[in-house]
Design a protein around this motif. Structure first.
Motif, PDB file in Angstrom:
ATOM      1  N   PRO A  36     -34.641 -17.897   2.035  1.00 19.59           N
ATOM      2  CA  PRO A  36     -34.290 -16.509   1.777  1.00 19.59           C
ATOM      3  C   PRO A  36     -35.563 -15.741   1.411  1.00 19.59           C
ATOM      4  CG  PRO A  36     -33.098 -18.048   0.318  1.00 19.59           C
ATOM      5  CD  PRO A  36     -34.113 -18.834   1.055  1.00 19.59           C
ATOM      6  N   HIS A  64     -39.052 -16.017   8.473  1.00 21.32           N
ATOM      7  CA  HIS A  64     -38.749 -17.199   9.292  1.00 21.32           C
ATOM      8  C   HIS A  64     -37.222 -17.373   9.320  1.00 21.32           C
ATOM      9  CE1 HIS A  64     -40.120 -21.288  10.838  1.00 21.32           C
ATOM     10  NE2 HIS A  64     -38.811 -21.338  10.850  1.00 21.32           N
ATOM     11  N   SER A 101     -41.165 -18.069  -5.388  1.00 17.09           N
ATOM     12  CA  SER A 101     -42.594 -17.747  -5.273  1.00 17.09           C
ATOM     13  C   SER A 101     -42.880 -16.704  -4.184  1.00 17.09           C
ATOM     14  CB  SER A 101     -43.376 -19.025  -4.953  1.00 17.09           C
ATOM     15  OG  SER A 101     -42.798 -19.647  -3.806  1.00 17.09           O
ATOM     16  N   THR A 144     -40.253 -22.300  -1.701  1.00 16.52           N
ATOM     17  CA  THR A 144     -38.890 -21.840  -2.022  1.00 16.52           C
ATOM     18  C   THR A 144     -38.952 -20.401  -2.567  1.00 16.52           C
ATOM     19  OG1 THR A 144     -39.166 -23.224  -3.963  1.00 16.52           O
ATOM     20  CG2 THR A 144     -37.664 -24.033  -2.312  1.00 16.52           C
ATOM     21  N   ASP A 185     -50.629 -26.308  -1.715  1.00 14.13           N
ATOM     22  CA  ASP A 185     -49.392 -26.711  -2.413  1.00 14.13           C
ATOM     23  C   ASP A 185     -49.790 -27.023  -3.849  1.00 14.13           C
ATOM     24  OD1 ASP A 185     -46.401 -28.067  -1.283  1.00 14.13           O
ATOM     25  OD2 ASP A 185     -46.987 -28.145  -3.380  1.00 14.13           O
ATOM     26  N   ASP A 196     -28.284 -19.879   1.082  1.00 16.27           N
ATOM     27  CA  ASP A 196     -29.133 -20.802   1.842  1.00 16.27           C
ATOM     28  C   ASP A 196     -28.777 -20.871   3.320  1.00 16.27           C
ATOM     29  OD1 ASP A 196     -31.171 -23.021   1.905  1.00 16.27           O
ATOM     30  OD2 ASP A 196     -29.422 -24.008   2.780  1.00 16.27           O
ATOM     31  N   ARG A 201     -48.275 -33.942  -2.256  1.00 18.27           N
ATOM     32  CA  ARG A 201     -47.713 -33.398  -1.005  1.00 18.27           C
ATOM     33  C   ARG A 201     -48.816 -32.743  -0.164  1.00 18.27           C
ATOM     34  NH1 ARG A 201     -41.870 -30.536  -1.886  1.00 18.27           N
ATOM     35  NH2 ARG A 201     -40.703 -32.445  -1.751  1.00 18.27           N
ATOM     36  N   ILE A 254     -48.776 -22.224   3.133  1.00 15.61           N
ATOM     37  CA  ILE A 254     -48.546 -22.449   1.695  1.00 15.61           C
ATOM     38  C   ILE A 254     -47.186 -23.131   1.539  1.00 15.61           C
ATOM     39  CG2 ILE A 254     -48.460 -21.453  -0.617  1.00 15.61           C
ATOM     40  CD1 ILE A 254     -49.900 -19.018   0.412  1.00 15.61           C
ATOM     41  N   PHE A 276     -39.461 -28.805   4.574  1.00  8.65           N
ATOM     42  CA  PHE A 276     -39.316 -28.094   5.856  1.00  8.65           C
ATOM     43  C   PHE A 276     -40.651 -27.735   6.503  1.00  8.65           C
ATOM     44  CE2 PHE A 276     -37.826 -24.898   8.893  1.00  8.65           C
ATOM     45  CZ  PHE A 276     -36.830 -25.657   9.501  1.00  8.65           C
ATOM     46  N   ALA A 277     -41.697 -27.591   5.675  1.00 10.89           N
ATOM     47  CA  ALA A 277     -43.013 -27.206   6.209  1.00 10.89           C
ATOM     48  C   ALA A 277     -43.518 -28.207   7.247  1.00 10.89           C
ATOM     49  CB  ALA A 277     -44.013 -27.091   5.064  1.00 10.89           C
TER      50      ALA A 277
END
Ligand code: NAD
Ligand code: 89V
Length: 338
Positions: free
Chosen positions: A94, A119, A74, A71, A32, A173, A37, A6, A11-12
């Motif tokens: 985070p 992660h 969610s 981010t 997404d 971050d 995207r 998801i 970065f995904a």
């Protein structure tokens, strides 16, 4: 093992590349909210099942784990959805916006009986792992002082524009990774003091933070982070180390040079490998994405808890909250109070 991802953003792409390299894993679904995207990633990684609504993806199921690469705003809703659907979970850092959400997310996975890993990949970078191996082997004796330092002037805002917008920036971050490295070396902390500054006038949050931690074992560590440091060589995204132990010292300097002084001196080049899909200078981070995702798969296959599990990450997140409180109130904060 079948997985779903998801978030198909900046970065995904690294996470999707790494999944392709892990034996026995197939990404069968992507989600997404941004259809453009979503479709670009589906085409690049050859994934047929695509969703703009995560609830619909979970409803249709057909996968063993979900990798949440969205981010932070969610994360709680998606982790709770995943736990309810009965799948194993990886969630990006985070982990959560606050401790209440984070604790609820850990509880949700526990009730579901599923593995939850954050992660939190910086401690998995191979130069950091090389240093950890030496310290854990006792080569420099009992560590009593450490400095974990990340100082750079690299423009992170072009790839991740949201980093310029939040009220919080560098501790939430980046500092989160560096605090986690300090935990990996010196164990859990009991107290933290901190100062913060904003140097770049074009962003909303702090871009400089200096933190001092007292650890349960009596060690002191200084964790210093800056995105306002103009210097040569530019060291992004290297975390540098300086550790004093009762029998010697260890330093990880710019250029991935590891020096150990204990009964003589050794110098080693611990540069990370450049994976076939990676680009410098991000290759250090990109390699750790592969390592942490492999660790998740190994843990599920062997029934172990990941080193950077949701429960473990509560302690890193508590350090972030405590650092902001310490800086705001100009005092030392006890972690037990967070
Ligand atoms: P991004 O904004 O580029 O991508 C996030 C994507 O998630 C977007 O495409 C957005 O449309 C999608 N999304 C958001 N909410 C969604 C929802 N509810 N359902 C479906 N899709 C949703 O962000 P990014 O830079 O890729 O960062 C993602 C996360 O990765 C952040 O938490 C960031 O801190 C983290 N990150 C980690 C590292 C690392 O080394 N561990 C490095 C960079 C970023
Ligand atoms: O690793 C990260 O979380 C990134 C960066 C290195 C740019 O801080 O956001």
């Amino acid at each position: 093992m079948k997985g779903a991802v998801i978030g198909c953003g900046f970065f995904a792409q690294n996470q999707l590349e790494a999944w392709r390299d892990i034996e026995g894993v197939e990404i069968v679904a992507l989600c997404d909210q941004d259809a453009e995207r979503l479709n670009a990633s589906a085409a690049a990684f050859n994934v047929e099942r695509c969703y703009t609504d995560a609830a619909k993806m979970f409803e249709e199921g057909g996968f063993d784990f979900v990798d949440i690469a969205t981010t932070v705003g969610s994360h709680r809703a998606l982790v709770e959805m995943a736990a309810k659907a009965g799948v194993h979970i990886i969630c990006q850092k985070p982990f959560a916006e606050n401790m209440t959400d984070a604790r609820a997310m850990v509880d949700a996975a526990k009730v579901a009986g599923k593995t939850l890993m954050v992660h939190e990949n910086f401690r998995w970078q191979s130069p950091i792992q090389a240093a950890l191996k030496i310290v854990k082997a006792g080569t420099i004796g009992e560590p009593f002082f450490g400095r974990v330092s990340f100082r750079s002037g690299y423009d992170v805002f072009s790839g991740q524009p949201y980093l310029a917008e939040g009220k919080r920036f560098i501790i939430e971050d980046l500092g989160i990774h560096i605090l986690d490295i300090a935990r990996a070396f010196f164990g859990d902390a009991t107290r933290i003091a901190a100062t913060t500054r904003r140097i770049n006038p074009k962003i909303n949050g702090e871009d400089v933070a200096t933190m001092m931690l007292t650890h349960e074992n009596g060690a002191t560590s200084v964790v210093d982070c800056s995105y306002a440091t103009q210097r040569t060589p530019e060291t992004f995204p290297q975390s540098l180390l300086e550790i004093d132990g009762t029998l010697g010292t260890l330093r990880l300097d710019a250029g991935y040079r590891l020096t150990v002084q204990a009964d003589g001196e050794t110098q080693t080049d611990v540069s990370p490998p450049l994976l076939h899909w990676a680009q410098k200078p991000w290759h250090n981070i990109q390699e750790s994405v592969l390592t942490i995702q492999q660790h998740f798969v190994d843990c599920i296959n062997s029934g172990r808890q990941p080193e950077t599990s949701g429960a473990d990450n509560l302690k890193t997140l508590a350090l972030v909250e405590a650092a902001y409180l310490a800086a705001e109130q100009g005092r030392t904060v006890k972690l037990a109070d967070i």
